[in-house]
Scaffold this active site. Sequence first.
Site, PDB file in Angstrom:
ATOM      1  N   HIS A   1       0.834  -5.954  -3.657  1.00 15.85           N
ATOM      2  CA  HIS A   1       0.067  -6.368  -2.475  1.00 15.85           C
ATOM      3  C   HIS A   1       1.002  -6.806  -1.354  1.00 15.85           C
ATOM      4  O   HIS A   1       0.747  -6.536  -0.179  1.00 15.85           O
ATOM      5  CB  HIS A   1      -0.856  -7.548  -2.811  1.00 15.85           C
ATOM      6  CG  HIS A   1      -1.903  -7.237  -3.828  1.00 15.85           C
ATOM      7  ND1 HIS A   1      -1.854  -7.740  -5.105  1.00 15.85           N
ATOM      8  CD2 HIS A   1      -3.027  -6.490  -3.754  1.00 15.85           C
ATOM      9  CE1 HIS A   1      -2.918  -7.325  -5.778  1.00 15.85           C
ATOM     10  NE2 HIS A   1      -3.645  -6.567  -4.987  1.00 15.85           N
TER      11      HIS A   1
ATOM     12  N   GLN B   1      -9.250   5.953  -4.353  1.00 15.38           N
ATOM     13  CA  GLN B   1      -9.801   4.995  -3.375  1.00 15.38           C
ATOM     14  C   GLN B   1      -9.218   5.265  -1.990  1.00 15.38           C
ATOM     15  O   GLN B   1      -9.933   5.265  -0.981  1.00 15.38           O
ATOM     16  CB  GLN B   1      -9.469   3.569  -3.818  1.00 15.38           C
ATOM     17  CG  GLN B   1      -9.730   2.514  -2.756  1.00 15.38           C
ATOM     18  CD  GLN B   1      -9.507   1.106  -3.256  1.00 15.38           C
ATOM     19  OE1 GLN B   1     -10.357   0.557  -3.963  1.00 15.38           O
ATOM     20  NE2 GLN B   1      -8.383   0.493  -2.912  1.00 15.38           N
TER      21      GLN B   1
ATOM     22  N   ASP C   1      -4.194   3.132  -6.214  1.00 10.72           N
ATOM     23  CA  ASP C   1      -5.612   3.510  -6.253  1.00 10.72           C
ATOM     24  C   ASP C   1      -5.764   4.744  -5.358  1.00 10.72           C
ATOM     25  O   ASP C   1      -6.340   4.671  -4.270  1.00 10.72           O
ATOM     26  CB  ASP C   1      -6.466   2.343  -5.760  1.00 10.72           C
ATOM     27  CG  ASP C   1      -6.349   1.145  -6.676  1.00 10.72           C
ATOM     28  OD1 ASP C   1      -6.723   1.257  -7.852  1.00 10.72           O
ATOM     29  OD2 ASP C   1      -5.847   0.090  -6.228  1.00 10.72           O
TER      30      ASP C   1
ATOM     31  N   GLY D   1      -7.274 -10.210  -4.114  1.00 11.20           N
ATOM     32  CA  GLY D   1      -6.545 -11.390  -4.577  1.00 11.20           C
ATOM     33  C   GLY D   1      -5.803 -11.153  -5.876  1.00 11.20           C
ATOM     34  O   GLY D   1      -5.575 -10.004  -6.264  1.00 11.20           O
ATOM     35  N   ALA D   2      -5.433 -12.269  -6.563  1.00 13.42           N
ATOM     36  CA  ALA D   2      -4.543 -12.204  -7.739  1.00 13.42           C
ATOM     37  C   ALA D   2      -3.312 -11.379  -7.344  1.00 13.42           C
ATOM     38  O   ALA D   2      -2.937 -10.419  -8.019  1.00 13.42           O
ATOM     39  CB  ALA D   2      -5.260 -11.608  -8.947  1.00 13.42           C
TER      40      ALA D   2
HETATM   41  O1  PAF Z   1      -8.086  -2.148  -3.841  1.00 18.23           O
HETATM   42  C1  PAF Z   1      -8.739  -3.211  -3.776  1.00 18.23           C
HETATM   43  O2  PAF Z   1      -8.208  -4.295  -4.000  1.00 18.23           O
HETATM   44  C2  PAF Z   1     -10.209  -3.175  -3.433  1.00 18.23           C
HETATM   45  O3  PAF Z   1     -10.843  -2.066  -3.988  1.00 18.23           O
HETATM   46  C3  PAF Z   1     -10.482  -3.242  -1.914  1.00 18.23           C
HETATM   47  C4  PAF Z   1      -9.919  -2.051  -1.180  1.00 18.23           C
HETATM   48  C5  PAF Z   1      -9.878  -4.529  -1.348  1.00 18.23           C
HETATM   49  C6  PAF Z   1     -12.003  -3.278  -1.661  1.00 18.23           C
HETATM   50  O4  PAF Z   1     -12.591  -4.352  -2.307  1.00 18.23           O
END
Ligand code: PAF
Length: 285
Positions: free
Chosen positions: A42, A158, A155, A36-37
């Site tokens: 996004h 990630q 990220d 969110g935010a």
């Molecule tokens: O990148 C993010 O916003 C978060 O780490 C994710 C991948 C939604 C997991 O909570």
Amino acid sequence: MTAPPLPIVRTVADLRAQVRAWKAEGLRVAMAPTMGALHEGHLSLVRLGKAKADKVLASVFVNPTQFGPNEDFDRYPRDEAGDAALLASAGCDLLYAPTVSEMYPQGFATRVTVSGVSEPLDGAARPGHFEGVATVVSKLLNQAQPDVAVFGEKDYQQLQVIRRLALDLDLPVEIVGAPTARAQDGLALSSRNAYLTPEQRQIAGRLNVALKDAGERLRGGATVEQVEATGRAALERYGFEKIDYFEVRHAEDLSHPGPGPFAGPARILAAAFLGKTRLIDNMAA
Ligand code: PAF
């Protein structure tokens, strides 16, 4: 023209019913997991999902298990109505916004740990962070069962952790990385940029300048050791207060190539603080 309000589901059962209905019509489904935010970065994930599938769903869940005890879970910005309006304007078809108890019901006891790629960099600086991410992403992908899932390259570690877990757990989903959305001065868009004071915001864009410069140096034949030392010195000069890392890594598994010259493919990754705000960014080289 304003987009119609976005349908919101809050339970795994309702989420699965909608995705099943789409699949029964032969539609491909993409997912953009978020906390969110939401900002333009996004929305670019949603648009990329839309380009790769017929329907796109976004999740908004501020995942408590990926925040350390002294991190910003409590003050992390939350605005579901604003997020829903932005998602609708970007062509999103469904918002999945589960509660913490839907995600982690009483008795929840399973953790997903990805070794190797999740250990250095943010893995070392934020103990437990990637276990929280890997666990929640495994759940989200298993709950929604999308054909495609889109994650931002901002990220980058990630993204590599998620690619690894999807491969290792045989998840039937294509993981797609989306290019980092940036402000005009190069600052990677992030929900945490909202914490920056105007003075800190002036400095923040220099993180990207230092990474670009490092990429040019590495490609120009400088050693890994020189590139890392020059990068750290530049961040200190610009006014960053604490540098967690500024490192050259192998692009795929994020292992360190050693101190000498490195022809790549490389990723240069950095994390540094302005006040209490921790900024991360990375660059291909
Ligand atoms: O990148 C993010 O916003 C978060 O780490 C994710 C991948 C939604 C997991 O909570």
